[in-house]
Design a protein around this motif. Structure first.
Motif, PDB file in Angstrom:
ATOM      1  N   GLY A  34       0.801  -1.216   0.000  1.00  0.00           N
ATOM      2  CA  GLY A  34       0.000   0.000   0.000  1.00  0.00           C
ATOM      3  C   GLY A  34       0.834   1.266   0.000  1.00  0.00           C
ATOM      4  O   GLY A  34       2.032   1.250   0.279  1.00  0.00           O
ATOM      5  N   TRP A  77       0.324  -3.058 -10.304  1.00  0.00           N
ATOM      6  CA  TRP A  77       0.162  -2.836  -8.864  1.00  0.00           C
ATOM      7  C   TRP A  77      -1.031  -3.630  -8.367  1.00  0.00           C
ATOM      8  O   TRP A  77      -2.144  -3.456  -8.837  1.00  0.00           O
ATOM      9  CB  TRP A  77      -0.037  -1.352  -8.571  1.00  0.00           C
ATOM     10  CG  TRP A  77      -0.170  -1.036  -7.102  1.00  0.00           C
ATOM     11  CD1 TRP A  77       0.547  -1.579  -6.080  1.00  0.00           C
ATOM     12  CD2 TRP A  77      -1.074  -0.105  -6.512  1.00  0.00           C
ATOM     13  NE1 TRP A  77       0.163  -1.037  -4.877  1.00  0.00           N
ATOM     14  CE2 TRP A  77      -0.833  -0.122  -5.121  1.00  0.00           C
ATOM     15  CE3 TRP A  77      -2.046   0.763  -7.017  1.00  0.00           C
ATOM     16  CZ2 TRP A  77      -1.552   0.681  -4.220  1.00  0.00           C
ATOM     17  CZ3 TRP A  77      -2.750   1.566  -6.125  1.00  0.00           C
ATOM     18  CH2 TRP A  77      -2.506   1.520  -4.749  1.00  0.00           C
ATOM     19  N   GLY A 112      -1.977  -3.607  -5.108  1.00  0.00           N
ATOM     20  CA  GLY A 112      -2.526  -3.025  -3.887  1.00  0.00           C
ATOM     21  C   GLY A 112      -2.085  -3.809  -2.669  1.00  0.00           C
ATOM     22  O   GLY A 112      -1.002  -4.399  -2.641  1.00  0.00           O
ATOM     23  N   GLU A 113      -2.928  -3.823  -1.640  1.00  0.00           N
ATOM     24  CA  GLU A 113      -2.621  -4.531  -0.398  1.00  0.00           C
ATOM     25  C   GLU A 113      -3.388  -5.841  -0.337  1.00  0.00           C
ATOM     26  O   GLU A 113      -4.400  -6.025  -1.005  1.00  0.00           O
ATOM     27  CB  GLU A 113      -2.975  -3.665   0.817  1.00  0.00           C
ATOM     28  CG  GLU A 113      -2.148  -2.406   0.947  1.00  0.00           C
ATOM     29  CD  GLU A 113      -2.497  -1.604   2.171  1.00  0.00           C
ATOM     30  OE1 GLU A 113      -1.870  -1.817   3.237  1.00  0.00           O
ATOM     31  OE2 GLU A 113      -3.409  -0.761   2.087  1.00  0.00           O
TER      32      GLU A 113
END
Length: 373
Positions: free
Chosen positions: A235, A260, A262-263
């Motif tokens: 993140g 990407w 994300g988390e």
């Protein structure tokens, strides 16, 4: 003899992800365990599900703010006065500093700290006055501690050499420990050799994690004809002054230089799908992402800096490259992609290395020994 033990980190996320194993072992031994930190992300509920009450503390993670920090200190002090723990164990900078002092003033018989890394103040702020202030605060906190754990020898030597801590209070832990049964690559499908290889970086999106060097290495690899997918998992930590600019991230994604994700609450499927795990950080305490990747038998590429070089055996479990050298980073990644048998052998040796030196049980046993003294 059963004890009441308080474990406090900066937030519920770090406490659960890095200390859940310790909490479970303590509970199994009949100890009463309390957790504390800033609430968020549903992880307070996960801690309570272990059977550990979680205290939401007013910890401001954005920097030094005298008003909020005093509020945090007072909340810690009154909580400790009420709960009367036998042991107060703190992780991360603010709990270590304010919590250690609060615990001692509240009469806790044993106060323990764990330095999980030097942090931005020492590695990237460029502010000698701020560093001097934090050193003073650490000295005050360590005067209240019976024992202080460090995760790598360089950090411990730094604190001892500057007289911030007495040498007889300091002890080296083998990282934060990895649950090698949980982080087992055999639990997941191996990367599909018919698909483009995945290069994965697992980290908060901070400049001092080497994000920009990683992106540049992706560009270099693409120019050399590699079809590898360079991916980011983590993140954007807006509380950190070195957070990657959102516009840069948007451009990288738009142009396709990186992906990407994300988390996530579970990094294992992402590590399992990767051919190589990368961390071009400027400095680490004990980089969890590299240890977890090695535990899952993935070769790693990292910078030859404090923390990273402690958990990577250069040429055996992965490759180390010079700091801030995107060209060398790209060449190391391409070398492993061009030599898959060598990469697989590094992965196998990596798991053996983590099992023998950095397994969670080794770390927990070291902590329990101090608790029992």
């Amino acid at each position: 003899m059963a004890k009441k033990i308080a474990l406090v980190s900066r937030c519920a996320w770090t406490l659960y992800n890095f200390r859940a194993g310790l909490m479970r072992v303590l509970k199994s031994q009949g100890h009463e365990v309390l957790g504390g930190g800033a609430r968020g992300g549903g992880f307070a509920a996960k801690i309570r599900a272990i059977g550990v009450p979680f205290k939401n503390l007013p910890l401001d993670m954005k920097g030094i703010n005298p008003v909020s920090d005093i509020g945090f200190f007072l909340a810690m002090f009154f909580w400790y006065r009420k709960e009367k723990p036998d042991i107060a164990h703190h992780f991360t900078i603010k709990p270590v500093i304010y919590g250690s002092i609060a615990a001692r003033l509240a009469g806790a018989p044993k106060v323990i700290a764990a330095i999980t890394g030097l942090g931005y103040v020492f590695t990237g702020s460029g502010n000698p006055l701020l560093q001097s202030l934090v050193e003073f605060m650490y000295r005050a906190a360590f005067m209240c501690c019976d024992h202080v754990f460090f995760l790598n020898p360089s950090d411990m030597d730094f604190f001892v050499s500057k007289g911030i801590i007495q040498e007889n209070k300091a002890e080296l832990l083998p990282g934060e420990g990895v649950d090698c049964a949980h982080f087992d690559g055999g639990l997941f499908p191996a990367p599909n050799p018919e698909e483009p290889p995945v290069i994965l970086m697992v980290a908060r999106l901070l400049k001092d994690k080497g994000i920009y060097e990683y992106v540049e290495a992706a560009r270099i690899a693409a120019k050399k004809g590699s079809n590898a997918r360079f991916c980011l998992l983590g993140g954007r930590d807006e509380r950190n002054p070195t957070v990657v600019d959102a516009r840069d991230l948007e451009e990288w994604i738009k142009t396709g230089v990186v992906e990407w994700f994300g988390e996530t609450e579970d990094v294992r499927p992402f590590i399992a799908s990767a051919s190589i795990v990368v961390l071009p950080s400027y400095r680490e305490g004990a980089p969890r992402s590299l240890m977890e990747a090695s535990a899952m038998s993935r070769p790693v590429v990292a910078t030859n800096v404090v923390g990273c070089r402690d958990v990577v055996m250069d040429g055996k479990t992965g490759l180390l490259t010079p700091l801030k050298d995107s060209q060398a980073l790209a060449e190391a990644i391409l070398y492993l992609l061009d030599n898959p048998e060598k990469a697989q052998e590094m992965g196998r040796q990596g798991r053996s290395f983590i099992l023998n030196k950095y397994s969670e049980q080794i770390v927990i046993d070291s902590i329990l020994k101090i608790y029992d003294e």
